[in-house]
Design a protein around this motif. Structure first.
Motif, PDB file in Angstrom:
ATOM      1  N   ARG A 146       0.844  -1.049  -0.068  1.00 61.96           N
ATOM      2  CA  ARG A 146      -0.196   0.043   0.020  1.00 61.96           C
ATOM      3  C   ARG A 146       0.923   1.160   0.150  1.00 61.96           C
ATOM      4  NH1 ARG A 146      -2.335   2.255   4.844  1.00 61.96           N
ATOM      5  NH2 ARG A 146      -4.139   3.676   4.254  1.00 61.96           N
ATOM      6  N   ALA A 147       0.553   2.284  -0.908  1.00 64.01           N
ATOM      7  CA  ALA A 147       1.643   3.345  -1.090  1.00 64.01           C
ATOM      8  C   ALA A 147       0.458   4.563  -1.481  1.00 64.01           C
ATOM      9  CB  ALA A 147       2.563   3.005  -1.947  1.00 64.01           C
ATOM     10  N   THR A 148       1.111   5.942  -1.170  1.00 69.69           N
ATOM     11  CA  THR A 148       0.278   6.930  -1.751  1.00 69.69           C
ATOM     12  C   THR A 148       1.301   7.849  -2.411  1.00 69.69           C
ATOM     13  OG1 THR A 148      -1.042   8.506  -0.665  1.00 69.69           O
ATOM     14  CG2 THR A 148       0.776   8.370   0.750  1.00 69.69           C
ATOM     15  N   THR A 149       0.669   8.982  -2.948  1.00 75.79           N
ATOM     16  CA  THR A 149       1.343  10.088  -3.626  1.00 75.79           C
ATOM     17  C   THR A 149       0.357  11.132  -3.615  1.00 75.79           C
ATOM     18  OG1 THR A 149       2.840  10.755  -5.530  1.00 75.79           O
ATOM     19  CG2 THR A 149       0.927   9.235  -5.950  1.00 75.79           C
ATOM     20  N   ARG A 160       0.295   3.079 -14.246  1.00 79.16           N
ATOM     21  CA  ARG A 160       1.497   2.546 -14.518  1.00 79.16           C
ATOM     22  C   ARG A 160       2.219   1.343 -13.849  1.00 79.16           C
ATOM     23  NH1 ARG A 160       5.858   7.364 -14.597  1.00 79.16           N
ATOM     24  NH2 ARG A 160       3.841   8.250 -15.315  1.00 79.16           N
ATOM     25  N   TYR A 161       1.674   1.193 -12.676  1.00 77.51           N
ATOM     26  CA  TYR A 161       2.491   0.361 -11.725  1.00 77.51           C
ATOM     27  C   TYR A 161       1.089  -0.548 -11.072  1.00 77.51           C
ATOM     28  CZ  TYR A 161       6.559   2.934 -12.414  1.00 77.51           C
ATOM     29  OH  TYR A 161       7.677   3.809 -13.096  1.00 77.51           O
ATOM     30  N   PRO A 162       0.568  -1.405 -11.734  1.00 78.72           N
ATOM     31  CA  PRO A 162      -0.734  -1.945 -11.186  1.00 78.72           C
ATOM     32  C   PRO A 162      -0.361  -3.008  -9.868  1.00 78.72           C
ATOM     33  CG  PRO A 162       0.256  -3.168 -13.302  1.00 78.72           C
ATOM     34  CD  PRO A 162       0.809  -1.774 -13.153  1.00 78.72           C
ATOM     35  N   ARG A 163       0.893  -3.405  -9.831  1.00 83.20           N
ATOM     36  CA  ARG A 163       0.919  -3.960  -8.746  1.00 83.20           C
ATOM     37  C   ARG A 163       1.218  -3.439  -7.103  1.00 83.20           C
ATOM     38  NH1 ARG A 163       6.049  -8.096  -9.425  1.00 83.20           N
ATOM     39  NH2 ARG A 163       5.128  -9.016  -7.481  1.00 83.20           N
ATOM     40  N   VAL A 164       0.966  -1.923  -7.375  1.00 85.44           N
ATOM     41  CA  VAL A 164       0.955  -1.176  -6.119  1.00 85.44           C
ATOM     42  C   VAL A 164      -0.240  -0.800  -5.749  1.00 85.44           C
ATOM     43  CG1 VAL A 164       1.807   1.153  -5.236  1.00 85.44           C
ATOM     44  CG2 VAL A 164       3.055  -0.044  -6.992  1.00 85.44           C
ATOM     45  N   ARG A 165      -0.673  -0.959  -4.209  1.00 85.06           N
ATOM     46  CA  ARG A 165      -1.890  -0.562  -3.971  1.00 85.06           C
ATOM     47  C   ARG A 165      -2.008   0.804  -3.470  1.00 85.06           C
ATOM     48  NH1 ARG A 165      -2.789  -3.135   0.672  1.00 85.06           N
ATOM     49  NH2 ARG A 165      -0.957  -4.083   1.076  1.00 85.06           N
ATOM     50  N   VAL A 166      -2.541   1.697  -4.613  1.00 81.84           N
ATOM     51  CA  VAL A 166      -2.253   3.056  -4.333  1.00 81.84           C
ATOM     52  C   VAL A 166      -3.447   3.411  -3.505  1.00 81.84           C
ATOM     53  CG1 VAL A 166      -2.127   5.411  -5.368  1.00 81.84           C
ATOM     54  CG2 VAL A 166      -1.017   3.334  -6.460  1.00 81.84           C
ATOM     55  N   ASP A 167      -3.270   4.420  -2.436  1.00 78.08           N
ATOM     56  CA  ASP A 167      -4.448   4.859  -1.679  1.00 78.08           C
ATOM     57  C   ASP A 167      -4.408   6.683  -1.704  1.00 78.08           C
ATOM     58  OD1 ASP A 167      -6.240   5.952   0.303  1.00 78.08           O
ATOM     59  OD2 ASP A 167      -5.511   4.480   1.754  1.00 78.08           O
ATOM     60  N   PRO A 168      -5.033   7.184  -2.503  1.00 76.85           N
ATOM     61  CA  PRO A 168      -4.930   8.432  -2.690  1.00 76.85           C
ATOM     62  C   PRO A 168      -5.508   9.441  -1.538  1.00 76.85           C
ATOM     63  CG  PRO A 168      -6.852   7.738  -3.902  1.00 76.85           C
ATOM     64  CD  PRO A 168      -6.297   6.519  -3.242  1.00 76.85           C
ATOM     65  N   ASP A 169      -6.117   8.922  -0.476  1.00 80.72           N
ATOM     66  CA  ASP A 169      -7.128   9.700   0.377  1.00 80.72           C
ATOM     67  C   ASP A 169      -6.195   9.772   1.587  1.00 80.72           C
ATOM     68  OD1 ASP A 169      -9.052   9.709  -1.450  1.00 80.72           O
ATOM     69  OD2 ASP A 169      -9.652   7.923  -0.607  1.00 80.72           O
ATOM     70  N   THR A 180       5.647   6.086   1.911  1.00 82.46           N
ATOM     71  CA  THR A 180       5.598   7.079   0.792  1.00 82.46           C
ATOM     72  C   THR A 180       4.537   8.210   1.536  1.00 82.46           C
ATOM     73  OG1 THR A 180       3.527   5.533   0.386  1.00 82.46           O
ATOM     74  CG2 THR A 180       5.592   5.341  -0.894  1.00 82.46           C
ATOM     75  N   SER A 181       4.817   9.361   1.043  1.00 79.93           N
ATOM     76  CA  SER A 181       3.674  10.475   1.299  1.00 79.93           C
ATOM     77  C   SER A 181       3.075  11.109   0.458  1.00 79.93           C
ATOM     78  CB  SER A 181       4.853  11.658   2.028  1.00 79.93           C
ATOM     79  OG  SER A 181       5.149  12.522   1.088  1.00 79.93           O
ATOM     80  N   VAL A 225      -1.350   5.499   9.288  1.00 74.47           N
ATOM     81  CA  VAL A 225      -1.421   6.596   8.490  1.00 74.47           C
ATOM     82  C   VAL A 225      -1.850   7.701   9.440  1.00 74.47           C
ATOM     83  CG1 VAL A 225      -2.780   8.034   6.750  1.00 74.47           C
ATOM     84  CG2 VAL A 225      -2.327   5.402   6.603  1.00 74.47           C
ATOM     85  N   THR A 226      -1.640   8.931   9.406  1.00 76.20           N
ATOM     86  CA  THR A 226      -1.897  10.067  10.249  1.00 76.20           C
ATOM     87  C   THR A 226      -2.339  11.224   9.656  1.00 76.20           C
ATOM     88  OG1 THR A 226      -0.696  11.268  12.098  1.00 76.20           O
ATOM     89  CG2 THR A 226       0.462  10.853  10.167  1.00 76.20           C
ATOM     90  N   THR A 227      -3.065  11.847  10.485  1.00 72.59           N
ATOM     91  CA  THR A 227      -3.774  13.146  10.180  1.00 72.59           C
ATOM     92  C   THR A 227      -3.169  14.389  11.231  1.00 72.59           C
ATOM     93  OG1 THR A 227      -5.746  12.348   9.051  1.00 72.59           O
ATOM     94  CG2 THR A 227      -5.742  14.490   9.534  1.00 72.59           C
TER      95      THR A 227
END
Length: 346
Positions: A146-149, A160-169, A180-181, A225-227
């Protein structure tokens, strides 16, 4: 650059299987910032300010910080930077930080990707700021993670990188030795998270105060994840959050918080989610756990006394919530940071 060096800041040896040996948090002394031509200046400056300024008065030794890249690097289209070392030096760092890419739509430089991959294989903790996640993804470090950007580029990263579990939120993700931040201010939040891991919450909060940024507020998981707490008076809950922080030793309910904020419980929950990214009770528990962390680091108070001071009531309750949130019991947490300070003092 300013360096606070420790006499034994070498990389740990590899074990017989060729993997880097497990390091304790106090081993994370050398930080290398990987830069390439056109790197944006905001994320680069955030890392330099957190790790590259001498803060040995807060934690001694502080980080041995260096910038690694080509001989001369254009930064933000306005400045020229002369790195301390080439990219091959990344493999010697305990922590490697990859700031934002100048053009996320373009393939990242192959030499940067190779150097980051080699550093991780040697045992380094690797963190990306903003679109630096594209470099980590190209190196294969985000596969299955799991990663973000930055939210503007989250779809592109996932495509581009479907093996990455992208969390945009989320603001950032800590997945073991790969972090990742999201964009801009979230980069500072991740940098402070690394300081918290290495030196404890009290030191991280002191750094935040010096940088005049919101205190770093960690969430409720061992890999979390922190807020961060919003700036004072720029949101409807500003007065309430400040009021609560002064009363963490007291039993507080959602109904009490709602009355204090002159809202219904439903309106309070809605504002909390919009402002902090979580519910009132979860936010309150996070603050109690963080207060407990600070007291464990900075006092000799018993666990029972800390439970009372943080509104947990009993040591049993504190131990349960603390272990669930931080990943270790309070006593083990205290020993970790006591041992870290003893090692540093020696």
């Amino acid at each position: 650059m300013i360096h606070c060096r420790h006499p034994d800041s070498r990389r740990p040896p590899a074990d017989s299987g060729g993997n880097a040996t497990t390091r304790t948090l106090s081993d994370m002394r050398t930080v290398a910032l990987a830069v390439t031509a056109g790197v944006p200046h905001f994320e680069l400056a955030a890392a330099c300010d957190v790790f590259g300024v001498d803060r040995c008065d807060l934690a001694d030794p502080w980080y041995d910080f260096s910038v690694c890249g080509p001989a001369t690097v254009p930064v933000g289209g306005r400045f020229l930077l002369e790195p301390d070392h080439g990219l091959d030096r990344l493999v010697q760092a305990h922590t490697v930080i990859v700031p934002a890419c100048p053009d996320p739509d373009a393939a990242p430089p192959a030499d940067l990707v190779d150097a980051v991959r080699a550093a991780h294989e040697a045992g380094a903790r690797v963190a990306s700021l903003c679109t630096g996640a594209f470099v980590l993804a190209a190196a294969g470090l985000l596969d299955g993670r799991r990663a973000t950007t930055h939210w503007l580029h989250a779809d592109a990263l996932a495509t581009r990188y479907p093996r990455v579990r992208v969390d945009p939120d989320v603001l950032y993700v800590d997945d073991d030795r790969v972090l990742t931040s999201a964009g801009k201010a979230a980069a500072m939040d991740l940098c402070l998270h690394l300081v918290r891991l290495d030196h404890g919450s009290a030191v991280a909060n002191q750094v935040a105060r010096r940088l005049v940024v919101p205190p770093h507020r960690a969430g409720g998981q061992a890999q979390f994840v922190t807020t961060p707490l919003p700036e004072p008076r720029d949101h409807p809950l500003a007065d309430l959050l400040s009021w609560v922080m002064q009363r963490l030793d007291q039993p507080l309910t959602v109904e009490q918080l709602a009355r204090r904020a002159n809202m219904s419980s439903r309106s309070l929950a809605r504002h909390f989610t919009a402002t902090t990214g979580t519910t009132p009770l979860r936010w309150l528990l996070t603050q109690r756990v963080h207060r407990a962390q600070e007291l464990l680091e900075t006092t000799d108070d018993t666990v029972d006394a800390i439970a009372a001071a943080t509104g947990m009531g009993t040591a049993t309750t504190l131990r349960r919530h603390f272990h669930r949130s931080v990943g270790v019991p309070p006593d083990a947490y205290r020993r970790t940071f006591r041992n870290t300070r003893t090692a540093h003092a020696g």
